[in-house]
Structures are given as structure tokens and as C-alpha cells.
Design a protein around this motif. Sequence first.
Motif, PDB file in Angstrom:
ATOM      1  N   ARG A  69      22.847  35.228 -15.976  1.00  0.00           N
ATOM      2  CA  ARG A  69      22.088  34.037 -15.600  1.00  0.00           C
ATOM      3  C   ARG A  69      21.993  33.146 -16.813  1.00  0.00           C
ATOM      4  O   ARG A  69      21.999  33.615 -17.937  1.00  0.00           O
ATOM      5  CB  ARG A  69      20.664  34.412 -15.164  1.00  0.00           C
ATOM      6  N   ASN A  70      21.845  31.877 -16.546  1.00  0.00           N
ATOM      7  CA  ASN A  70      21.703  30.933 -17.659  1.00  0.00           C
ATOM      8  C   ASN A  70      20.249  30.574 -17.925  1.00  0.00           C
ATOM      9  O   ASN A  70      19.953  29.899 -18.895  1.00  0.00           O
ATOM     10  CB  ASN A  70      22.467  29.648 -17.351  1.00  0.00           C
ATOM     11  N   ARG A  71      19.385  30.962 -17.021  1.00  0.00           N
ATOM     12  CA  ARG A  71      17.998  30.503 -17.047  1.00  0.00           C
ATOM     13  C   ARG A  71      17.935  28.979 -17.102  1.00  0.00           C
ATOM     14  O   ARG A  71      17.138  28.394 -17.835  1.00  0.00           O
ATOM     15  CB  ARG A  71      17.202  31.133 -18.188  1.00  0.00           C
ATOM     16  N   LEU A  72      18.803  28.376 -16.338  1.00  0.00           N
ATOM     17  CA  LEU A  72      18.823  26.926 -16.211  1.00  0.00           C
ATOM     18  C   LEU A  72      18.594  26.576 -14.744  1.00  0.00           C
ATOM     19  O   LEU A  72      19.234  27.162 -13.869  1.00  0.00           O
ATOM     20  CB  LEU A  72      20.185  26.355 -16.632  1.00  0.00           C
ATOM     21  N   TYR A 106      11.982  28.594 -17.540  1.00  0.00           N
ATOM     22  CA  TYR A 106      13.333  28.085 -17.291  1.00  0.00           C
ATOM     23  C   TYR A 106      13.507  26.736 -17.980  1.00  0.00           C
ATOM     24  O   TYR A 106      12.544  26.006 -18.186  1.00  0.00           O
ATOM     25  CB  TYR A 106      13.567  27.895 -15.790  1.00  0.00           C
ATOM     26  N   ASP A 107      14.747  26.409 -18.312  1.00  0.00           N
ATOM     27  CA  ASP A 107      15.053  25.065 -18.775  1.00  0.00           C
ATOM     28  C   ASP A 107      15.623  24.267 -17.616  1.00  0.00           C
ATOM     29  O   ASP A 107      16.130  24.833 -16.651  1.00  0.00           O
ATOM     30  CB  ASP A 107      16.062  25.104 -19.933  1.00  0.00           C
ATOM     31  N   LEU A 108      15.533  22.949 -17.736  1.00  0.00           N
ATOM     32  CA  LEU A 108      15.978  22.074 -16.648  1.00  0.00           C
ATOM     33  C   LEU A 108      17.237  21.318 -17.038  1.00  0.00           C
ATOM     34  O   LEU A 108      17.325  20.794 -18.146  1.00  0.00           O
ATOM     35  CB  LEU A 108      14.884  21.045 -16.317  1.00  0.00           C
ATOM     36  N   VAL A 109      18.193  21.268 -16.142  1.00  0.00           N
ATOM     37  CA  VAL A 109      19.375  20.440 -16.357  1.00  0.00           C
ATOM     38  C   VAL A 109      19.279  19.227 -15.450  1.00  0.00           C
ATOM     39  O   VAL A 109      19.202  19.368 -14.234  1.00  0.00           O
ATOM     40  CB  VAL A 109      20.679  21.185 -16.017  1.00  0.00           C
ATOM     41  N   ILE A 133      26.578  25.199 -13.062  1.00  0.00           N
ATOM     42  CA  ILE A 133      26.185  25.540 -14.422  1.00  0.00           C
ATOM     43  C   ILE A 133      24.742  26.045 -14.439  1.00  0.00           C
ATOM     44  O   ILE A 133      24.347  26.795 -15.318  1.00  0.00           O
ATOM     45  CB  ILE A 133      26.370  24.333 -15.355  1.00  0.00           C
TER      46      ILE A 133
END
Lengths: 350, 350
Positions: A69-72, A106-109, A133
Motif C-alpha cells: 500500500r502507498n498510504r495515499l 493517510y496522505d492525500l494526492v 497511484i
Amino acid sequence: MPVPQRRQAPTQADVARVAGVSQGAVSAVIGGRAGQQRITAETARRVLDAVQELGYVANASARSLKGKRNRLLGVHTFESVFPISRMDFYHEFLIGIEEEAVAEGYDLVLFTSTEETNGQRQVYRGGSNRLNIADGSVLLGIASDNSDLARLAAEGYPFVHVGRRDVPGADIAWVGADYGTTTAELVGHLAALGHRNIGYVGDAERYEASGDRESGYRAGCGAAGVTPSVLFTRPEGLTTEWFDGVIGSGVTALMMENEDAAMRVAGFAHSRGLAIPQDLSIVVLIKTFSGPTPDRPWSTLGIPRNDMGRSAVRLLIEMIDAPDSPPDRHILLSCTAPENSTIAAAPTSR
Amino acid sequence: MPVPQRRQAPTQADVARVAGVSQGAVSAVIGGRAGQQRITAETARRVLDAVQELGYVANASARSLKGKRNRLLGVHTFESVFPISRMDFYHEFLIGIEEEAVAEGYDLVLFTSTEETNGQRQVYRGGSNRLNIADGSVLLGIASDNSDLARLAAEGYPFVHVGRRDVPGADIAWVGADYGTTTAELVGHLAALGHRNIGYVGDAERYEASGDRESGYRAGCGAAGVTPSVLFTRPEGLTTEWFDGVIGSGVTALMMENEDAAMRVAGFAHSRGLAIPQDLSIVVLIKTFSGPTPDRPWSTLGIPRNDMGRSAVRLLIEMIDAPDSPPDRHILLSCTAPENSTIAAAPTSR
DNA sequence: CCCTCCTGCTATTTCGTAATAGCACCGCGT
DNA sequence: ACGCGGTGCTATTACGAAATAGCAGGAGGG
């Protein structure tokens, strides 16, 4: 305090070298998984000392590569995210989304690369889907093509739409505002204020949400024993003749889907010497007015934007974490009832 | 139509299997490095077809682990990105950042996972550095601590700070507002309006930018032949006695770093029967007022926030593209001169 | 007819971390 | 003395993409 002048960040291997242990031992100490792997207190101390000395921090990319997972979390809007004119509309959603992302770590894209030259944004661009992504995405905005959503859903990509969205043949997860219930209650409120003749002016373009409002209106009329009267039109379609006809037919309250249309009606009322709300109550069901803020704010349904953003993120994370046992993928949140700024008791006579 | 139920994102290995080639060949085709590696047109076509069929998108973590680009730009704020109270302050920067990212075809990552329980955010958090996932980052806000920045710079991570920032021993790239020049010009403007006694009230906390304003003030005083008079204090430190003393000493204009302090001064002036700006001109050098918008807007320096955001992104992309031949890593953008709303000609006598 | 060169791919290694398998060593029991 | 189990590590592998080394097979030359 001297800053370690390294050209590159230290790795667990560097730490291991300094502490005189293996990389795996370093990972075990840092990961704190003392349950599965036994490490003596002495070794742990040496490792932690080395971590301190080198200023080691974990490489998040390597970590998420292992975790698959990217945690995005993606945020895709079908228009730009921060355009001034739309600020009021999107900003509060974004605040909610951000707050919940913070809480969940989480981070946001923000998908800004998907914009076409015409300002429109679409999910599939050049055949590829950049959303992948992120582990999943929140979709915002109205101007989307259903086929993009259907395709995303078919591919099993986790996403949540903010705003109710029914796509035939696809079970789309969404978080919506319960316009219907609040609109129905509002009709009841107007009836209680003495209004017996309540008109509904809808947008010519119909969305899921506008349908909700309309059926709420009809339900409310049924409950209050009022005859519904519905018109669908664009603001330009509203003419002086139409207005005179409406007033002549005894309408004392108007529920309007479109704020621009309401502004037009206010102009007509003014030119006919009718006061709002003393002579005519007006409720704006959704604020879409693109001009400056009017002096007196409209009575309008309050959309729980912040909560919708937060709920969308929560639901999305549940879907990512447990793709097989999906929770309730459709969430309706209550709207707040309007203030009485352009609502008043029905005029006794006119 | 069979629905490809993708529970997990496809990898290059999956693509390779479908296309009947090796993973390395897939990488070569996708990476377009036909120069170093020879691939026949037929093979490339089969690979691209498989990419299309599976909806393959490269895993960002794996790419950045390998040191490759993701076309992701990070945005790190040292406070939450969309907090209401700070909205005016950050929002315009973000608009500029987004606009430029759209133009350059990058997506934005908002680093929201770095927030501590106290609301502060830091780059190195929880023993890891998430920024790596982006090709480079724009940093916004007041960092509590320079050491994070020094460390990032030492590791060779590309980033641009919005707002001037001098960290000893590290050459930090930044985009700042040229407060100094505009402040100096402003002193000249006041002098031309007849002010001979211009006071400067600075914040007790000093940042790079506040230093710029102060030295601009001193330079402007020098050029205009006016004696500088500087006080550093917190708003609470401003008392009636101080105000009376200032007025008694003949001051006809005040330049204030802090909007809250200016509000206090306005209160004092009112209680002494002095009109702003007829009796006392006031310039607010930076809008920091946390309360409601005052009736009459302050004369204030215009910070080119949008342009700063755009320039930061442009500079960052240059740094990413050419890490060895860095362009000018320090950009100063002109402020706009204030409107004359709380500035007037000096009173002829008092 | 064999050796070389070139082509077009495959096999392997790398990045940093985490999880698992496995291995020396110690103490204890018989 | 020998085996047995437990302890505290090390060695290895996997994650996904990309770079590099290397290898089959065909063409061409001598």
C-alpha cells in the motif's frame, strides 16, 4: 548541534554496521516486535544508540512497498480543486477530507495532472488511469461522465463519490446529503406557517440530488395536503409573465433549486413591489450563485459538507482495508434546516 | 463482458505474463529506453496492449525506492492545510501551487500524515520521512525548528520553501516576498505625504521576513532623512501610556507588523479622539488578524501569494530536472504597494 | 564450416524494510 | 556424554521497478 552531513539518508544497514548487528535485528528493534523475535535489552540499547547517532529514519517508500500500500488517498475533482469561484462549494468538503486523512494517517494526492485544455478533468486520460497511484480515491464534482465511473468500478478500484450517484449496472459507493427528507420537512414547515400554495422551480438539468429534492417536495406536499406545482427551467427561462402568472395563481412560497434563478425572482418581486419574505417566501435548495454574496442570505438547506468529506474518507478506508466484506457503501447524511431569513408566515391577504 | 476484478493493482510481472515476455522487457517498453535496450515493434505492441488490458500503472513506492520520478510534488505545511482560521493565509498559495502543477502536469501530494497530536507537523515524524514519495516538495508555513530543513537539505532532497528562510550551513531554496523594498518605498511615500515622524512597531518574535521589513524601514528612513524609531513588543505590551507617549512625541504615522496590534492602536486612537487616517496614518505590514474583517480595511502590503506558489513550483521542477546545475535558488517577488485606506497626508498641526 | 558480431530478449541484481526460516550456542536432564 | 529445547541472533527472501550482465540464435565473413 551538529547536523550529520550525509549525502544520503542512513539505512538500517548503516545502523546495523554501527551497532555490530544484522539488518534484521535493527528492523526487529525498531519495529518493536519483541513478541515474535527475541532481542536482549543490551542489543536493543546498542541499536537505539546507533539510530540516535546516525539520525536514522525509515524510508517510507520501502515500507509501503512491503506493505503493498502507498498510504495515499486520491482526491479527484472534475474541476480544479481551488478555483476561487467554486471555493465555497468545494472548500468545506476538502477540509473534512483532510481532517479525516490526518486522523487516519493517510496522505492525500490531488489529481491535478488530469486536466484537459478545456479545464475539464477525467479519470482515464490517454487510456491510463493515474488514480492507481493511490490506494483509493474520493471523487468530487458533478461534471463527470458516468462511463468513467462505471469503468473504475468494474476494475475493482476502491473509490467513494461525494454526492449521490447512481450508475446503472455498477454499485458505486457514495456519501450524499439527504435533501429529500429535509425538503419534505421544509414543505411541512411552510405549510405550518400558513402557506397553502407552494411552488417548486427546478433546474432543467436533472441530477440524482435534484431528483431527491423534487421527490422530497412532492412527499412533503402529500403529507401537508398541498397540491404540488413543479416547473423545470433555466434561470433565463423565468420571465416577468411567468412571475405574474405565479403570483396571480396565489403562490406564497417558492422552493428553488438554483440560486441564480432565485436572484431573478427577487428582481421580479422588487419590480412588482412585493417584499421578501413578507409577501413571498423563498427557499434556495442549493447555493449555486456565481455572483457576489447577496445582502440578505437566502434561506437555504445546509449541506453537511465537512461531515460528508470525513465520512467519504472513512468509508474509503474501510473499503480498502476490507475489500471483501464491504460495509454499507451508501451513506446519507442529514441536511440542516434553513434559517428563516427569507421565510416568513404566509401573507393573510394580497 | 468479463470484468477484470482487480483486487490488487497489476504489476509489470502481470503485464509480462499476459504479453508473453519478461518483466525486464515490460520495464524497457514502458520506460521507453529503446536506446539502451532493443525491443522490436511487435513486442512493444504486445506489451502496450497488455498494459491497456490490465490497466497497469507503476507503483509509486517502488519507483521512488529505485530513485525514479513519480511526477508527484509534495506540499508540506507545518500546520493543517485547510484550517478555517488560516484560510486566508494559505489558500492563495495553494491556488498558485495547484495552477502551476496543472500547467506542468504534476500531481500534488498533501502530506497530512505528519501531524502530531498537538496539531504541529514535522517532516521527520514517527521515525520516517514520507516526503520521499514525491519527487520534491514545497514547504509552507512557519517551521518550528530549522533542523528538519537542514537535514532535508543535507540529504539532497529537492524542496523549496515558500517564504524566505535562512538556515545556517544549508543553502535552502526559497521564494519570498520582497518586503524590504516595498517597506522602504512606503516610508518614502509617507515622507512625501509630509510625515516626518514615522514609528515602527515590530513583533517580539523575529523571523527572516520581519527582519526584512525592519531593515526596509530603516533604509527608507535613511533615504527620506527621517529618524527611525523602532519598538518590538507583543500586542498586549501596547498600553495607553505608550500610545500617549508616541503621540506626544509627534508621531503621525505608524508601520505595524501585526494586525492585532494595529487593532489595539485603533482603539487607543478612538478613545483619544484621534481619527485614522486624518490624525494618524497606519500601515499594517502583514495581515495576521485573527478576528473578523474590520469595516475599513487596513492599508497593507500586498503579498503576491499566488505568484509565490507558482514560482515555488517552477523552481522546484527546475531543481528536480537539473539537480546539478541549480538555477537561482532564491527568488524575491515584489509586494504590491498598499491602498491609501488608512494612509493620509500628515496633519498640518495637532 | 566455423567463428564472430549483432540483435533481441532473459536473468540477475539493486533499492530499504519486514517477515520468516534457520543456525549456533547454552543449560539442563538423564 | 549425549540429546533436547529454548534463546538470540543471522541469513534469506519478498515487495515492484529499473539497470546491467549475459545468453541464445541468426546473419555474415573468412
